[in-house]
Motif scaffolding. Sequence first.
Motif, PDB file in Angstrom:
ATOM      1  N   ALA A 183       1.121  16.038  -8.728  1.00 41.35           N
ATOM      2  CA  ALA A 183      -0.282  15.939  -9.121  1.00 41.35           C
ATOM      3  C   ALA A 183      -0.895  14.585  -8.756  1.00 41.35           C
ATOM      4  CB  ALA A 183      -0.417  16.190 -10.621  1.00 41.35           C
ATOM      5  N   CYS A 184      -0.063  13.560  -8.605  1.00 38.86           N
ATOM      6  CA  CYS A 184      -0.560  12.209  -8.292  1.00 38.86           C
ATOM      7  C   CYS A 184      -0.697  11.948  -6.799  1.00 38.86           C
ATOM      8  CB  CYS A 184       0.376  11.154  -8.890  1.00 38.86           C
ATOM      9  SG  CYS A 184       0.439  11.150 -10.696  1.00 38.86           S
ATOM     10  N   ILE A 185      -0.185  12.847  -5.964  1.00 44.53           N
ATOM     11  CA  ILE A 185      -0.146  12.599  -4.529  1.00 44.53           C
ATOM     12  C   ILE A 185      -1.538  12.412  -3.932  1.00 44.53           C
ATOM     13  CG2 ILE A 185       0.432  13.635  -2.297  1.00 44.53           C
ATOM     14  CD1 ILE A 185       2.832  12.537  -3.718  1.00 44.53           C
ATOM     15  N   HIS A 186      -2.533  13.102  -4.484  1.00 38.23           N
ATOM     16  CA  HIS A 186      -3.873  13.047  -3.867  1.00 38.23           C
ATOM     17  C   HIS A 186      -4.486  11.648  -3.961  1.00 38.23           C
ATOM     18  CE1 HIS A 186      -5.121  13.407  -8.081  1.00 38.23           C
ATOM     19  NE2 HIS A 186      -6.315  12.987  -7.706  1.00 38.23           N
ATOM     20  N   THR A 187      -3.950  10.767  -4.817  1.00 36.14           N
ATOM     21  CA  THR A 187      -4.503   9.414  -4.945  1.00 36.14           C
ATOM     22  C   THR A 187      -3.801   8.410  -4.034  1.00 36.14           C
ATOM     23  OG1 THR A 187      -3.013   8.793  -6.770  1.00 36.14           O
ATOM     24  CG2 THR A 187      -5.077   9.894  -7.353  1.00 36.14           C
ATOM     25  N   VAL A 188      -2.784   8.850  -3.311  1.00 40.63           N
ATOM     26  CA  VAL A 188      -2.074   7.961  -2.390  1.00 40.63           C
ATOM     27  C   VAL A 188      -2.994   7.610  -1.225  1.00 40.63           C
ATOM     28  CG1 VAL A 188      -0.125   7.770  -0.799  1.00 40.63           C
ATOM     29  CG2 VAL A 188       0.197   8.833  -3.036  1.00 40.63           C
ATOM     30  N   GLU A 189      -2.996   6.336  -0.858  1.00 40.29           N
ATOM     31  CA  GLU A 189      -3.844   5.863   0.230  1.00 40.29           C
ATOM     32  C   GLU A 189      -3.007   5.283   1.366  1.00 40.29           C
ATOM     33  OE1 GLU A 189      -6.541   3.059  -1.472  1.00 40.29           O
ATOM     34  OE2 GLU A 189      -7.478   4.519  -2.821  1.00 40.29           O
ATOM     35  N   LYS A 190      -3.640   5.097   2.489  1.00 35.33           N
ATOM     36  CA  LYS A 190      -2.978   4.549   3.672  1.00 35.33           C
ATOM     37  C   LYS A 190      -2.310   3.208   3.342  1.00 35.33           C
ATOM     38  CE  LYS A 190      -3.815   3.093   8.441  1.00 35.33           C
ATOM     39  NZ  LYS A 190      -4.823   2.897   9.513  1.00 35.33           N
ATOM     40  N   ASP A 191      -1.082   3.047   3.818  1.00 36.05           N
ATOM     41  CA  ASP A 191      -0.286   1.825   3.674  1.00 36.05           C
ATOM     42  C   ASP A 191       0.225   1.588   2.250  1.00 36.05           C
ATOM     43  OD1 ASP A 191      -0.461   1.197   6.361  1.00 36.05           O
ATOM     44  OD2 ASP A 191      -2.321   0.086   6.105  1.00 36.05           O
ATOM     45  N   ALA A 214       0.957   6.791   4.525  1.00 27.75           N
ATOM     46  CA  ALA A 214       1.562   5.914   3.521  1.00 27.75           C
ATOM     47  C   ALA A 214       3.070   5.955   3.696  1.00 27.75           C
ATOM     48  CB  ALA A 214       1.159   6.357   2.113  1.00 27.75           C
ATOM     49  N   TYR A 215       3.772   5.181   2.866  1.00 30.20           N
ATOM     50  CA  TYR A 215       5.219   5.058   3.008  1.00 30.20           C
ATOM     51  C   TYR A 215       5.928   5.464   1.714  1.00 30.20           C
ATOM     52  CZ  TYR A 215       3.701   2.016   6.848  1.00 30.20           C
ATOM     53  OH  TYR A 215       3.093   1.512   7.972  1.00 30.20           O
ATOM     54  N   TYR A 216       7.175   5.839   1.870  1.00 29.65           N
ATOM     55  CA  TYR A 216       8.029   6.116   0.715  1.00 29.65           C
ATOM     56  C   TYR A 216       9.437   5.594   0.973  1.00 29.65           C
ATOM     57  CZ  TYR A 216       9.878   9.940   3.585  1.00 29.65           C
ATOM     58  OH  TYR A 216      10.451  10.662   4.602  1.00 29.65           O
TER      59      TYR A 216
END
Length: 365
Positions: A183-191, A214-216
């Motif tokens: 559910a939190c993935i949509h707030t991930v931003e570039k870099d 983005a990175y993990y």
Amino acid sequence: MSIISDELYLFAQELQTSLSSTVLHDMAKQVGFVQRLSKYQANELIALCSWYSQEIASTSLTQLCSLLDASTGVLMSPEGLNQRFNPVAVAFLREVFSNLLQQKLCSTHSLSAHMFSLFHRIRILDATVFQLPDTFAANYQGSGGSSNTAGVKIQLEYDLLSGQFLHVQVGPGKNNDKTYGTACIHTVEKDDLCLRDLGYFDLKDLQAIHDKEAYYISRLKLNTRVYVKNPEPEYFKNGTLKKQTEYLQLHMTEFMHQLEQGETMEIPDAYIGQNQKLPARVILHRLTEDQTQTRLKNQLIREKKKGIIMKEKSKRLMGMNVYITNTSPQVVPTEYVHALYSLRWQIEIYLKHGNHSLKLMPVKR
């Protein structure tokens, strides 16, 4: 210095050794706390909040003014001081804390400031669970599997670089970590760099993070298959590739025997998952014997608590950490992957410290 509280003593020490008056003044100007020359500057705020008062939140403004006058010669009225405790002052103190935290992390983990500067945010997601009396089970069902047990789970994601909370959720203890992580993935931003424990492990989520540029860095679940491209795949007579020969499965136990204790190696072009085939770097880190025994003891406690028995093959693999990441070797060299993932422990410390600082007590019936 004798009146300073134990909680602020180490903080004050770090301030004295790490940030000069000039640096503090520049930081205050950047956030807008200092806009013109006045008798009350950044140093005075820091002094009040870390050195001169052990109970800044409960000491009266009149007492604080007297303390400030006696210690620095700065004379202010209670109302004048009250106006200086404003959102800009909070922003300045937050900036000071973030700066000290970043310096400490760099020194503790042998990670350079340049390494941190490569990321927009370092997002750490984790959860803490505590039990409630069973009378609350209707609204806060626990995680034990029984509908009669009650518990609360707090999900917390924050940015390590800025110290800002990104997500906070309070819900039933039975709530699934992986579902919340998705559910939190949509707030991930570039870099952004996303660090999560195995409870949130999901190959589709990792692919979504990658698709957002983005990175993990993630631990790999022990039962997850790892493949490499077959250098000699088979083809049908018409030239079509035989799909079942495209990849070769790797066996982690074989790599474990090749590594010495404390040694790290990398598989640069791997594919994760029997069906997903997520492209990633795989980094294997062999634990020391003491680390392995500690992990096995903790696993034994979990098995007794949950009534489960781990397979012997999985127990053997507990002597090794297997990480997967979409960062490039140029951005994060092999030897830094383990150190970067270890930053995830900062939220574990934060959650435990939060429980202590908030003095959370058992809920009575």
